[in-house]
Scaffold this motif. Structure first.
Motif, mmCIF file in Angstrom:
data_model
loop_
_atom_site.group_PDB
_atom_site.id
_atom_site.type_symbol
_atom_site.label_atom_id
_atom_site.label_comp_id
_atom_site.label_asym_id
_atom_site.label_seq_id
_atom_site.Cartn_x
_atom_site.Cartn_y
_atom_site.Cartn_z
ATOM 1 N N PHE A 115 -12.936 -3.188 -15.254
ATOM 2 C CA PHE A 115 -12.229 -1.981 -14.810
ATOM 3 C C PHE A 115 -10.778 -2.289 -14.502
ATOM 4 O O PHE A 115 -10.461 -3.351 -13.974
ATOM 5 C CB PHE A 115 -12.858 -1.419 -13.530
ATOM 6 N N VAL A 116 -9.932 -1.343 -14.836
ATOM 7 C CA VAL A 116 -8.578 -1.342 -14.298
ATOM 8 C C VAL A 116 -8.556 -0.250 -13.237
ATOM 9 O O VAL A 116 -8.999 0.885 -13.481
ATOM 10 C CB VAL A 116 -7.528 -1.018 -15.384
ATOM 11 N N ILE A 117 -8.110 -0.629 -12.052
ATOM 12 C CA ILE A 117 -8.059 0.341 -10.962
ATOM 13 C C ILE A 117 -6.611 0.466 -10.515
ATOM 14 O O ILE A 117 -5.892 -0.533 -10.406
ATOM 15 C CB ILE A 117 -8.933 -0.119 -9.772
ATOM 16 N N PHE A 118 -6.209 1.679 -10.271
ATOM 17 C CA PHE A 118 -4.822 1.924 -9.894
ATOM 18 C C PHE A 118 -4.794 2.872 -8.707
ATOM 19 O O PHE A 118 -5.526 3.867 -8.666
ATOM 20 C CB PHE A 118 -4.082 2.538 -11.087
ATOM 21 N N VAL A 119 -3.971 2.510 -7.716
ATOM 22 C CA VAL A 119 -3.811 3.383 -6.549
ATOM 23 C C VAL A 119 -2.322 3.536 -6.278
ATOM 24 O O VAL A 119 -1.574 2.559 -6.327
ATOM 25 C CB VAL A 119 -4.516 2.808 -5.307
ATOM 26 N N LEU A 120 -1.905 4.769 -6.035
ATOM 27 C CA LEU A 120 -0.480 5.014 -5.764
ATOM 28 C C LEU A 120 -0.347 6.023 -4.639
ATOM 29 O O LEU A 120 -1.049 7.038 -4.612
ATOM 30 C CB LEU A 120 0.203 5.562 -7.035
ATOM 31 N N PHE A 121 0.540 5.713 -3.714
ATOM 32 C CA PHE A 121 0.862 6.686 -2.668
ATOM 33 C C PHE A 121 2.318 7.076 -2.780
ATOM 34 O O PHE A 121 3.197 6.242 -2.947
ATOM 35 C CB PHE A 121 0.574 6.117 -1.278
ATOM 36 N N ASP A 122 2.544 8.346 -2.695
ATOM 37 C CA ASP A 122 3.901 8.878 -2.749
ATOM 38 C C ASP A 122 4.357 9.102 -1.315
ATOM 39 O O ASP A 122 3.756 9.895 -0.590
ATOM 40 C CB ASP A 122 3.887 10.195 -3.538
ATOM 41 N N ALA A 123 5.397 8.388 -0.937
ATOM 42 C CA ALA A 123 6.014 8.554 0.373
ATOM 43 C C ALA A 123 5.052 8.338 1.538
ATOM 44 O O ALA A 123 4.857 9.218 2.377
ATOM 45 C CB ALA A 123 6.662 9.938 0.484
ATOM 46 N N PRO A 124 4.412 7.175 1.606
ATOM 47 C CA PRO A 124 3.593 6.888 2.787
ATOM 48 C C PRO A 124 4.504 6.732 4.001
ATOM 49 O O PRO A 124 5.624 6.232 3.869
ATOM 50 C CB PRO A 124 2.895 5.569 2.434
ATOM 51 N N LYS A 125 4.028 7.207 5.156
ATOM 52 C CA LYS A 125 4.896 7.222 6.321
ATOM 53 C C LYS A 125 4.605 6.074 7.290
ATOM 54 O O LYS A 125 5.510 5.526 7.910
ATOM 55 C CB LYS A 125 4.737 8.552 7.081
ATOM 56 N N THR A 126 3.349 5.661 7.430
ATOM 57 C CA THR A 126 3.018 4.652 8.434
ATOM 58 C C THR A 126 3.394 3.258 7.974
ATOM 59 O O THR A 126 3.621 2.368 8.779
ATOM 60 C CB THR A 126 1.519 4.692 8.757
ATOM 61 N N ALA A 127 3.461 3.033 6.672
ATOM 62 C CA ALA A 127 3.874 1.721 6.151
ATOM 63 C C ALA A 127 4.455 1.930 4.770
ATOM 64 O O ALA A 127 4.107 2.891 4.086
ATOM 65 C CB ALA A 127 2.670 0.780 6.071
ATOM 66 N N HIS A 128 5.376 1.054 4.384
ATOM 67 C CA HIS A 128 5.971 1.192 3.057
ATOM 68 C C HIS A 128 5.285 0.307 2.056
ATOM 69 O O HIS A 128 5.076 0.656 0.917
ATOM 70 C CB HIS A 128 7.460 0.862 3.101
ATOM 71 N N TYR A 129 4.964 -0.937 2.493
ATOM 72 C CA TYR A 129 4.530 -1.916 1.515
ATOM 73 C C TYR A 129 3.149 -1.622 1.001
ATOM 74 O O TYR A 129 2.236 -1.235 1.750
ATOM 75 C CB TYR A 129 4.635 -3.334 2.093
ATOM 76 N N ALA A 130 3.020 -1.814 -0.284
ATOM 77 C CA ALA A 130 1.762 -1.519 -0.956
ATOM 78 C C ALA A 130 0.624 -2.293 -0.331
ATOM 79 O O ALA A 130 -0.512 -1.820 -0.296
ATOM 80 C CB ALA A 130 1.875 -1.831 -2.446
ATOM 81 N N SER A 131 0.915 -3.508 0.164
ATOM 82 C CA SER A 131 -0.150 -4.311 0.736
ATOM 83 C C SER A 131 -0.803 -3.614 1.930
ATOM 84 O O SER A 131 -1.937 -3.905 2.273
ATOM 85 C CB SER A 131 0.402 -5.680 1.166
ATOM 86 N N LEU A 132 -0.089 -2.665 2.521
ATOM 87 C CA LEU A 132 -0.660 -1.950 3.659
ATOM 88 C C LEU A 132 -1.115 -0.538 3.300
ATOM 89 O O LEU A 132 -1.775 0.124 4.086
ATOM 90 C CB LEU A 132 0.373 -1.859 4.787
ATOM 91 N N THR A 133 -0.730 -0.067 2.100
ATOM 92 C CA THR A 133 -1.080 1.311 1.742
ATOM 93 C C THR A 133 -2.098 1.341 0.608
ATOM 94 O O THR A 133 -3.265 1.683 0.802
ATOM 95 C CB THR A 133 0.173 2.095 1.320
ATOM 96 N N ALA A 134 -1.657 0.944 -0.586
ATOM 97 C CA ALA A 134 -2.518 1.074 -1.762
ATOM 98 C C ALA A 134 -3.601 0.005 -1.774
ATOM 99 O O ALA A 134 -4.722 0.236 -2.223
ATOM 100 C CB ALA A 134 -1.673 0.987 -3.033
#
Lengths: 584, 406
Positions: free
Chosen positions: A533-552
């Motif tokens: 599987f290829v899995i992809f997660v994207l957040f547009d304008a997360p507010k509590t954290a910017h870095y992907a390591s903490l969001t996606a």
């Protein structure tokens, strides 16, 4: 009376009686002749005349085709619904009387209904597509001039599930968004023509059970079978929702694609809308499938493809050590690595560049390629053009045209000044996961006719993009991003399973400027030793954290964990899993 | 009253004692023939016709009754009441001494005339579709013109059977005809052209049977048709009737509509019909589907075979009338029997001829078959009289009356 014939009065009367009898007999014989003429000689002619006025061809809106997931679970289907109309020609009561009786049944306000009845003195719907209970209640009222028509109503049994992907229809059952729109021509029910007998008022006669209408012409409403798996879609949406809550992002996307054939198992966007209520909510409520309709600057995710391109162009090797300054200037524009003081030089291999997500390093690697070759390789990954998804409103993204000055090539290398869609990232990643063969995303598996014949099958589209060795090297590097303790993707680490991926955090462009928000994403392969599987997660304008390591990354991890149990994936390192379980 | 004056003259002459009205003494002496001589073929025929009527009404009216009244069997039930009343009338008519009837003529004719006049009185008369034919009485909606038909037969049989009648002066003959003429005028004024014409036909039948010269009958018929022709071409309403009959397809949605719908129903029935209850034309295409046009529904459902059976039944009824008339011992009974039988068969013929488009449209019901409680009650009672006459048939040669025949 001439008295000449010597007959008695009774004899004379009897004679007259017989004359009369003869006249009457002949008259009735004449009637029989007339009946024979009408019923036998002209029978066919009158049958035609009778048919012309008694038989009527009615067009009944046929049910729209179903949309199902890959396992045949219904995602969209038509059900019988009822619409209530008023025909002023037959109305006998005043609008106030009708409104008072009808409004409670239709759950409308009496004044609104009365105003509607008073204003429109022509045939119109009072309400559309209500269920049978309401229709029965309206029938029971027996108000002259108020009638019921049966219609088909589009129903989405899972409400919000896959709503941006599936789309919805308007009140007339025509596809407006998503699959409903892009495959409208196949799903369209059209009209069934049915021949019926009617009375002089045009009302259909009740047929005895088993009687067939004298004519039936069925239209074709095909079933569209998606590659989506209802359960995977549910997992993706659930985890995405959790991520949305914890990151306070404006929107999010999660995609799960099968590596071998490009089947999209889940394509989730958030926020979502309930297509069952979209008509009531109005057009403002509609949402687009922004996994394909919107593009964004991918940021660090792009480094995967820059490194892969450099490897494929044989401008570097996996273990080449490259002196990487923390700050360089190109055409007067500064390029620097995050969290690093300027003026230092780090010795980094391409793998380490990925691990630490070095802008300067990937910029150097990118610029080793001639701009044309660099651009062509990105084109081969599928950037800058639409995928074969056939999804409604898909865009191509922006791969800037040549010539590329040094600064342009540099920014493209680390994912700025280039715009991609989430689905393009997934597709490009499939090339790495699938031994260099990129597979186009597939959302429709097949279209099936009402008789069960496959009208259209969608075969996987595969393109050799990379050499197998480059793909393997890239997988190794992506795996390291997760496996190494300092890697940006280490948060996705699942004991026993090998995952490879790459974070991406890019400043968000709004109206041509960076506004301080970010697009924070993670794309990964599960598992890297035999990618599925290829899995992809994207957040547009997360507010509590910017870095992907903490969001996606946390969302990715949960989706991956659920996929493992749903598909029963065997661990790549059973001993690691066992050790983990021992510790627990 | 003419009958009165006739009787007076007749009694004054005291010559020929054969005419029924003159035989006052016979009331006590004349034997009442046994009931076992009743024409049982006719009894069965009446039973079959009434049942056929009920079945036809049920099929033809169920949808209309359901739509208009909310009770599919409404007309069926009303017809049953009519048949019940008719049976009472039939039994009464069967038991009376037929030779007594002339003594009741005066009050009976007077009642009929009064009832007919009442239809023209607002409040008493009921006007439906522009025609005031009914009296709105409780339980039954009385149509006095139905009563007028047998009354005319009885009345004419009484006066025409008198052998002295032919010797009367023309003025006296006309005076004798006056009550009948008055009835016809009142009915024509309702307006009910169909019934007027049927009564006219009965009058012709009675005079013809009584022995009126052919040239007189043909002359009156010719004059009648000429008058009808002039009347038709001078009034636009009647003119439309004629033109729509000649070519109904000229205005299929307007004046030709009824006839076209009727012919479509009959024609689409074919040889065997669509089956009981299967008529589509009765579903509001046909006008008056359970009254004037009920035959069209039957023809659609039972086809040509059913039509032939129905025609055969009416022919058989005529034949019974002829048979009873011929066997009857006196001119009085012969005339009455023929008049009563023709009253049914002529109306049946006119109705069937209208419905099949053979003659111009006029509103008439089909005896025993069409819905109409007055009609079926009166017709059954009239047939009771015919059955009564049939009891006298065996006395043709041996009975006391036979010796009085000249």
């Amino acid at each position: 009376m001439p008295p000449a014939p010597p007959i008695s009065r009774t004899q004379q009367i009897d004679r007259r009686i017989h004359v009369l009898y003869l006249v009457l007999l002949l008259s009735f014989l004449g009637l029989a002749g007339r009946a024979a003429y009408l019923q036998i000689y002209q029978h066919q002619d009158f049958l035609r005349k009778a048919a012309a006025q008694q038989k009527k061809l009615v067009r009944i809106a046929a049910k729209r085709g179903m949309i199902t997931d890959r396992n045949g679970h219904k995602l969209a289907l038509d059900v019988q619904a009822y619409s209530v109309y008023v025909d002023p020609e037959y109305v006998k009561n005043t609008p106030a009387e009708i409104a008072a009786r009808l409004a409670p049944v239709l759950e409308m306000s009496v004044s609104d209904l009365q105003a509607d009845l008073e204003k429109k003195q022509f045939w119109h719907y009072l309400t559309r597509k209500v269920d049978e209970k309401v229709a029965d209640a309206v029938r029971a009222l027996k108000i002259p001039g108020i009638g019921i028509l049966s219609e088909n109503k589009r129903v989405y049994p899972h409400d919000n599930l896959g709503s941006s992907l599936i789309g919805y229809t308007d009140i007339d059952n025509e596809g407006r968004e998503g699959i409903e729109k892009s495959f409208d021509e196949f799903l369209q029910g059209g009209t069934n023509k049915v021949g019926i007998l009617t009375d002089a008022y045009g009302n259909e006669l009740l047929r005895a059970e088993g009687d067939l209408p004298f004519l039936t012409e069925k239209s074709k409403a095909n079933k569209v079978v998606l590659t989506i798996d209802e359960n995977v879609q549910y997992i993706a949406e659930r985890e995405l929702q959790k991520g949305m809550e914890s990151t306070q992002a404006e929107r999010g996307v999660a995609i799960v694609m099968r590596v071998d054939n490009g089947d999209l198992l889940a394509l989730a966007t958030n926020p979502s809308v309930n297509p069952n209520e979209i008509i009531q909510q109005g057009w403002d409520a509609r949402i687009k499938n922004w996994a394909v309709t919107d593009f964004y600057e991918p940021g660090s995710t792009m480094k995967i493809f820059t490194v892969a391109a450099a490897l494929e162009a044989q401008k570097t090797t996996i273990d080449e050590v490259i002196p990487t300054p923390t700050l360089i200037h190109l055409d007067g524009w500064p390029v620097h690595d995050h969290h690093q003081p300027p003026g230092r030089v780090r010795m980094l291999t391409p793998l380490q560049m990925m691990e630490v997500s070095s802008n300067v390093g990937t910029s150097i690697l990118g610029r080793r390629m001639p701009p044309e070759e660099h651009r062509n390789l990105l084109l081969k990954f599928g950037f800058g053009r639409k995928t074969h998804s056939r999804l409604n409103g898909e865009v191509a993204g922006i791969l800037p045209p040549l010539p590329w000055p040094a600064s342009r090539q540099s920014t493209v290398s680390f994912g700025q000044g280039v715009a991609v869609t989430p689905l393009q990232v997934v597709t490009a990643t499939s090339a790495i996961a699938n031994r260099g063969v990129r597979v186009e995303p597939r959302i429709i598996e097949r279209i099936v006719s009402p008789e069960g014949d496959v009208i259209k099958a969608f075969e996987p589209v595969k393109t050799q993009t990379l050499s197998e060795s480059t793909a393997q090297d890239m997988l190794k590097m992506m795996e390291e991003v997760v496996e190494s303790k300092g890697g940006t993707g280490h948060g996705t680490k699942l004991p026993g399973y090998l995952i490879g991926g790459k974070t991406g955090t890019a400043d968000k462009v709004v109206g041509g400027r960076y506004n301080g928000d970010v697009m924070s994403s993670f794309v990964g392969v599960l598992p890297t030793d035999r990618p599925q599987f290829v899995i992809f997660v994207l957040f547009d304008a997360p507010k509590t954290a910017h870095y992907a390591s903490l969001t996606a990354v946390p969302v990715f991890k949960e989706i991956a964990r659920n996929l493992i149990s749903y598909y029963g994936l065997q661990p790549s390192r059973p001993e690691e899993l066992n050790a983990y379980r021992m510790r627990r | 009253m003419p009958s009165h004056s006739l009787k007076k003259r007749h009694m004054a002459q005291q010559k020929v004692p054969d005419a029924a009205p003159a035989k006052l003494t016979r009331r006590k002496t004349s034997p009442q023939p046994s009931l076992q001589h009743v024409d049982y073929v006719l009894v069965w025929l009446l039973f079959i016709l009434s049942v056929m009527g009920l079945i036809a009404i049920l099929s033809a009216s169920a949808h209309v009754a359901q739509a208009q009244i909310g009770d599919a069997s409404f007309y069926f039930k009303k017809q049953l009441i009519g048949i019940g009343l008719g049976l009472v009338g039939l039994l009464l008519a069967l038991r009376i001494n037929i030779y007594d009837l002339p003594y009741w003529l005066k009050p009976l004719m007077a009642i009929t005339l009064i009832l007919l006049i009442c239809t023209h009185i607002p409040g008493l008369g009921l006007t439906i579709k522009g025609s005031s034919r009914w009296l709105n009485l409780p339980l039954i909606r009385l149509q006095p013109s139905e009563l007028a038909k047998p009354m005319v037969v009885i009345y004419l049989a009484s006066i025409l059977s008198n052998p002295q009648f032919s010797r009367l002066a023309l003025l006296d003959k006309l005076i004798a005809f006056l009550p009948v003429g008055a009835m016809m005028a009142i009915i024509l004024k309702q307006p009910d052209l169909g019934t007027t014409m049927v009564i006219g036909a009965i009058v012709m039948v009675m005079y013809f049977t009584a022995g009126t010269a052919y040239w007189k009958i043909l002359g009156v018929l010719g004059a009648g048709f000429t008058a009808f022709g002039i009347f038709s071409w001078s009034t636009p309403y009647q003119q439309a009737r004629i033109t729509s009959w000649l070519d109904p397809w000229a205005d299929p949605q307007g004046t030709g509509f009824h006839l076209i719908q009727s012919m479509i129903a009959i024609g689409s029935g074919g040889l065997v019909g669509s089956g009981f209850g299967q008529s589509v034309q009765k579903l509001f295409y046909l006008p008056e589907q359970h009254t004037d046009f009920i035959f069209a529904v039957m023809a659609e459902e039972f086809g040509f075979i059913g039509v032939c059976i129905l025609l055969g039944l009416f022919v058989l009824l005529t034949q019974r009338g002829v048979s009873i008339a011929c066997k009857s011992p006196t001119p009085y009974l012969k005339l009455m029997a023929m008049g009563l039988a023709c009253m049914i068969s002529i109306q049946a013929f006119v109705n069937l001829a209208v419905v099949t488009g053979s003659i111009p449209t006029t509103g008439l019901t089909l005896p025993f078959i069409s819905y109409g409680s007055s009609s079926v009650a009166v017709n059954l009672a009239a047939m009771g009289l015919l059955l009564n006459i049939s009891r006298h048939a065996p006395f043709k040669t041996t009975g006391e009356q036979a010796r009085h025949q000249t």
